[in-house]
Design a protein around this motif. Structure first.
Motif, PDB file in Angstrom:
ATOM      1  N   ALA A  71     -46.076 -34.916 -67.056  1.00  0.00           N
ATOM      2  CA  ALA A  71     -45.318 -35.522 -68.140  1.00  0.00           C
ATOM      3  C   ALA A  71     -45.570 -37.019 -68.151  1.00  0.00           C
ATOM      4  CB  ALA A  71     -43.826 -35.231 -67.963  1.00  0.00           C
ATOM      5  N   MET A  72     -45.177 -37.636 -69.240  1.00  0.00           N
ATOM      6  CA  MET A  72     -45.200 -39.093 -69.345  1.00  0.00           C
ATOM      7  C   MET A  72     -43.878 -39.547 -69.938  1.00  0.00           C
ATOM      8  SD  MET A  72     -46.482 -42.117 -69.125  1.00  0.00           S
ATOM      9  CE  MET A  72     -46.570 -43.750 -69.894  1.00  0.00           C
ATOM     10  N   THR A  73     -43.207 -40.437 -69.244  1.00  0.00           N
ATOM     11  CA  THR A  73     -42.008 -41.064 -69.797  1.00  0.00           C
ATOM     12  C   THR A  73     -42.456 -42.327 -70.513  1.00  0.00           C
ATOM     13  OG1 THR A  73     -40.584 -40.220 -68.031  1.00  0.00           O
ATOM     14  CG2 THR A  73     -39.777 -42.093 -69.271  1.00  0.00           C
ATOM     15  N   ASP A  74     -42.439 -42.280 -71.844  1.00  0.00           N
ATOM     16  CA  ASP A  74     -42.883 -43.438 -72.615  1.00  0.00           C
ATOM     17  C   ASP A  74     -41.908 -44.604 -72.463  1.00  0.00           C
ATOM     18  OD1 ASP A  74     -44.990 -41.904 -73.569  1.00  0.00           O
ATOM     19  OD2 ASP A  74     -43.848 -41.181 -75.270  1.00  0.00           O
ATOM     20  N   PHE A  75     -40.632 -44.315 -72.618  1.00  0.00           N
ATOM     21  CA  PHE A  75     -39.630 -45.359 -72.427  1.00  0.00           C
ATOM     22  C   PHE A  75     -38.249 -44.739 -72.252  1.00  0.00           C
ATOM     23  CE2 PHE A  75     -40.107 -45.063 -77.119  1.00  0.00           C
ATOM     24  CZ  PHE A  75     -38.828 -44.658 -77.463  1.00  0.00           C
ATOM     25  N   THR A  76     -37.380 -45.494 -71.654  1.00  0.00           N
ATOM     26  CA  THR A  76     -35.959 -45.178 -71.577  1.00  0.00           C
ATOM     27  C   THR A  76     -35.204 -46.461 -71.888  1.00  0.00           C
ATOM     28  OG1 THR A  76     -36.327 -43.525 -69.851  1.00  0.00           O
ATOM     29  CG2 THR A  76     -34.076 -44.327 -70.130  1.00  0.00           C
ATOM     30  N   ILE A  77     -34.348 -46.412 -72.895  1.00  0.00           N
ATOM     31  CA  ILE A  77     -33.613 -47.606 -73.315  1.00  0.00           C
ATOM     32  C   ILE A  77     -32.114 -47.374 -73.158  1.00  0.00           C
ATOM     33  CG2 ILE A  77     -33.052 -49.126 -75.248  1.00  0.00           C
ATOM     34  CD1 ILE A  77     -35.820 -48.611 -76.356  1.00  0.00           C
ATOM     35  N   ILE A  78     -31.479 -48.309 -72.499  1.00  0.00           N
ATOM     36  CA  ILE A  78     -30.024 -48.295 -72.347  1.00  0.00           C
ATOM     37  C   ILE A  78     -29.477 -49.433 -73.194  1.00  0.00           C
ATOM     38  CG2 ILE A  78     -28.116 -48.579 -70.726  1.00  0.00           C
ATOM     39  CD1 ILE A  78     -30.100 -47.511 -68.563  1.00  0.00           C
ATOM     40  N   GLY A  79     -28.620 -49.105 -74.157  1.00  0.00           N
ATOM     41  CA  GLY A  79     -28.159 -50.103 -75.108  1.00  0.00           C
ATOM     42  C   GLY A  79     -26.968 -50.925 -74.663  1.00  0.00           C
ATOM     43  N   GLN A  80     -26.194 -50.390 -73.721  1.00  0.00           N
ATOM     44  CA  GLN A  80     -25.017 -51.124 -73.234  1.00  0.00           C
ATOM     45  C   GLN A  80     -24.610 -50.587 -71.870  1.00  0.00           C
ATOM     46  OE1 GLN A  80     -21.200 -49.663 -75.362  1.00  0.00           O
ATOM     47  NE2 GLN A  80     -22.799 -49.424 -76.905  1.00  0.00           N
ATOM     48  N   PRO A  81     -23.972 -51.410 -71.070  1.00  0.00           N
ATOM     49  CA  PRO A  81     -23.549 -50.973 -69.738  1.00  0.00           C
ATOM     50  C   PRO A  81     -22.249 -50.189 -69.787  1.00  0.00           C
ATOM     51  CG  PRO A  81     -22.932 -53.249 -70.068  1.00  0.00           C
ATOM     52  CD  PRO A  81     -23.680 -52.841 -71.308  1.00  0.00           C
ATOM     53  N   GLY A  82     -21.927 -49.538 -68.671  1.00  0.00           N
ATOM     54  CA  GLY A  82     -20.618 -48.940 -68.497  1.00  0.00           C
ATOM     55  C   GLY A  82     -20.426 -47.549 -69.055  1.00  0.00           C
ATOM     56  N   LEU A  83     -21.499 -46.931 -69.547  1.00  0.00           N
ATOM     57  CA  LEU A  83     -21.372 -45.583 -70.104  1.00  0.00           C
ATOM     58  C   LEU A  83     -22.203 -44.543 -69.338  1.00  0.00           C
ATOM     59  CD1 LEU A  83     -21.547 -46.344 -73.964  1.00  0.00           C
ATOM     60  CD2 LEU A  83     -19.522 -45.753 -72.614  1.00  0.00           C
ATOM     61  N   SER A  84     -22.872 -44.952 -68.269  1.00  0.00           N
ATOM     62  CA  SER A  84     -23.767 -44.056 -67.502  1.00  0.00           C
ATOM     63  C   SER A  84     -24.842 -43.448 -68.389  1.00  0.00           C
ATOM     64  CB  SER A  84     -22.958 -42.945 -66.812  1.00  0.00           C
ATOM     65  OG  SER A  84     -22.122 -43.474 -65.812  1.00  0.00           O
ATOM     66  N   ILE A  85     -25.370 -44.267 -69.299  1.00  0.00           N
ATOM     67  CA  ILE A  85     -26.400 -43.794 -70.232  1.00  0.00           C
ATOM     68  C   ILE A  85     -27.683 -43.427 -69.491  1.00  0.00           C
ATOM     69  CG2 ILE A  85     -27.800 -44.420 -72.246  1.00  0.00           C
ATOM     70  CD1 ILE A  85     -25.521 -46.440 -72.941  1.00  0.00           C
ATOM     71  N   GLY A  86     -28.058 -44.255 -68.499  1.00  0.00           N
ATOM     72  CA  GLY A  86     -29.289 -43.991 -67.751  1.00  0.00           C
ATOM     73  C   GLY A  86     -29.283 -42.640 -67.060  1.00  0.00           C
ATOM     74  N   PRO A  87     -28.276 -42.337 -66.234  1.00  0.00           N
ATOM     75  CA  PRO A  87     -28.220 -41.030 -65.592  1.00  0.00           C
ATOM     76  C   PRO A  87     -28.170 -39.875 -66.592  1.00  0.00           C
ATOM     77  CG  PRO A  87     -26.731 -42.544 -64.491  1.00  0.00           C
ATOM     78  CD  PRO A  87     -27.232 -43.248 -65.718  1.00  0.00           C
ATOM     79  N   PHE A  88     -27.458 -40.075 -67.696  1.00  0.00           N
ATOM     80  CA  PHE A  88     -27.366 -39.037 -68.724  1.00  0.00           C
ATOM     81  C   PHE A  88     -28.751 -38.708 -69.280  1.00  0.00           C
ATOM     82  CE2 PHE A  88     -27.086 -38.007 -73.282  1.00  0.00           C
ATOM     83  CZ  PHE A  88     -26.307 -36.856 -73.238  1.00  0.00           C
ATOM     84  N   GLY A 127     -33.708 -58.230 -74.344  1.00  0.00           N
ATOM     85  CA  GLY A 127     -32.552 -58.273 -75.217  1.00  0.00           C
ATOM     86  C   GLY A 127     -31.246 -58.655 -74.542  1.00  0.00           C
ATOM     87  N   GLY A 128     -31.307 -59.083 -73.297  1.00  0.00           N
ATOM     88  CA  GLY A 128     -30.089 -59.501 -72.616  1.00  0.00           C
ATOM     89  C   GLY A 128     -29.208 -58.357 -72.157  1.00  0.00           C
ATOM     90  N   VAL A 129     -29.688 -57.108 -72.284  1.00  0.00           N
ATOM     91  CA  VAL A 129     -28.922 -55.952 -71.810  1.00  0.00           C
ATOM     92  C   VAL A 129     -29.196 -55.802 -70.321  1.00  0.00           C
ATOM     93  CG1 VAL A 129     -28.484 -53.490 -72.109  1.00  0.00           C
ATOM     94  CG2 VAL A 129     -29.163 -54.877 -74.069  1.00  0.00           C
ATOM     95  N   LYS A 130     -28.194 -56.071 -69.496  1.00  0.00           N
ATOM     96  CA  LYS A 130     -28.412 -56.184 -68.058  1.00  0.00           C
ATOM     97  C   LYS A 130     -29.017 -54.934 -67.411  1.00  0.00           C
ATOM     98  CE  LYS A 130     -28.337 -59.315 -64.937  1.00  0.00           C
ATOM     99  NZ  LYS A 130     -29.194 -60.500 -65.136  1.00  0.00           N
ATOM    100  N   PRO A 131     -28.613 -53.703 -67.807  1.00  0.00           N
ATOM    101  CA  PRO A 131     -29.244 -52.525 -67.196  1.00  0.00           C
ATOM    102  C   PRO A 131     -30.743 -52.411 -67.488  1.00  0.00           C
ATOM    103  CG  PRO A 131     -27.164 -51.913 -68.219  1.00  0.00           C
ATOM    104  CD  PRO A 131     -27.458 -53.314 -68.637  1.00  0.00           C
ATOM    105  N   MET A 132     -31.220 -53.155 -68.514  1.00  0.00           N
ATOM    106  CA  MET A 132     -32.648 -53.129 -68.838  1.00  0.00           C
ATOM    107  C   MET A 132     -33.418 -54.242 -68.124  1.00  0.00           C
ATOM    108  SD  MET A 132     -33.223 -50.555 -70.797  1.00  0.00           S
ATOM    109  CE  MET A 132     -34.865 -50.984 -71.374  1.00  0.00           C
ATOM    110  N   ASP A 133     -32.732 -55.028 -67.315  1.00  0.00           N
ATOM    111  CA  ASP A 133     -33.399 -56.077 -66.548  1.00  0.00           C
ATOM    112  C   ASP A 133     -34.555 -55.465 -65.758  1.00  0.00           C
ATOM    113  OD1 ASP A 133     -33.737 -57.568 -63.830  1.00  0.00           O
ATOM    114  OD2 ASP A 133     -32.759 -59.024 -65.136  1.00  0.00           O
ATOM    115  N   PRO A 134     -35.751 -56.086 -65.796  1.00  0.00           N
ATOM    116  CA  PRO A 134     -36.915 -55.508 -65.116  1.00  0.00           C
ATOM    117  C   PRO A 134     -36.696 -55.241 -63.626  1.00  0.00           C
ATOM    118  CG  PRO A 134     -37.608 -57.252 -66.592  1.00  0.00           C
ATOM    119  CD  PRO A 134     -36.116 -57.284 -66.572  1.00  0.00           C
ATOM    120  N   PHE A 135     -35.930 -56.102 -62.944  1.00  0.00           N
ATOM    121  CA  PHE A 135     -35.674 -55.873 -61.525  1.00  0.00           C
ATOM    122  C   PHE A 135     -34.834 -54.607 -61.332  1.00  0.00           C
ATOM    123  CE2 PHE A 135     -36.548 -60.435 -61.581  1.00  0.00           C
ATOM    124  CZ  PHE A 135     -37.382 -60.569 -60.488  1.00  0.00           C
TER     125      PHE A 135
END
Length: 223
Positions: A71-88, A127-135
């Motif tokens: 598979a290839m994961t092209d991208f994963t975008i989290i728009g805001q913190p505090g909703l557990s969007i990444g794990p979902f 975009g200043g969305v902290k969960p998307m910070d490269p680190f």
């Protein structure tokens, strides 16, 4: 939260998704709105959004290559913190990919992903969305089990202008976490297939492909 597939640029949710991409990613990483028509209609490309109260708060694009069983994961975008969007998104994507492999009578071999190296490229704020910070993103992929493919990686700009994009690593998440070397032939075939849509390949990318072809196996290194 809902996991909803997008298959058309006329879907109102796609407009929200594209705006989220433009907010988070650098311009060279975002395909123009109209150019999404064919990818979204391609059954092999899977684009999903995370919906929270009717709003697109996250999105992921990925694909499964039956002949390569990767598979290839092209991208994963989290728009805001505090909703557990990444794990979902990660859980839903993994379940979907495993089901696709099972339909072929196989166990998924692994998943490719590109990831920025913030230790080399420090200006990407996403975009200043902290969960998307490269680190943060790099550390999350490391925790998930992704490993860096040991090559000097460049990729063609999605603007199709012949420019080479640097500052990223090509990574691989093997289903067998003991795997420490990836077949060079698989890497070449995957990259050629993945970037076939771009007609204007930079010289640096073609030189990278030639270099990989001279190897048998490429080491997988920690992120």
């Amino acid at each position: 939260m809902e996991y909803r597939r997008i298959t058309s640029i006329s879907d109102p949710l796609f407009k929200q998704m594209h705006q989220l991409m433009q907010k988070v990613f650098p311009p060279e990483e975002v395909l123009e709105f109209d150019l999404w028509k064919e990818p979204l209609e391609d059954p092999g490309i899977r684009v999903f959004v995370a919906l929270h109260n009717g709003e697109v708060v996250g999105t992921t694009e990925y694909r499964y290559y039956e002949d390569f069983n990767v598979a290839m994961t092209d991208f994963t975008i989290i728009g805001q913190p505090g909703l557990s969007i990444g794990p979902f998104l990660a859980k839903k994507r993994t379940a979907d990919l495993e089901e696709l492999a099972t339909q072929q009578g196989k166990k998924l071999y692994g998943t490719f992903a590109e990831i920025y190296d913030p230790y080399r490229v420090k200006q990407n704020e996403f975009g200043g969305v902290k969960p998307m910070d490269p680190f943060v993103r790099r550390e999350v992929l490391s925790h998930m089990g992704f490993k860096r493919i040991d090559i000097d990686y460049v990729h063609p700009s999605w603007k199709n202008d012949g420019e080479a994009v640097t500052g990223l690593d090509l990574c691989f998440l093997p289903s067998d976490d003991s795997l420490d070397c990836l077949e060079a032939d698989l890497v070449v075939k995957f990259l050629r297939r993945y970037y076939a849509v771009l007609s204007n390949k930079p010289k640096a990318w073609m030189e990278m492909i030639e270099k990989i072809q001279k190897q048998d196996c490429i080491a997988l290194q920690p992120l």
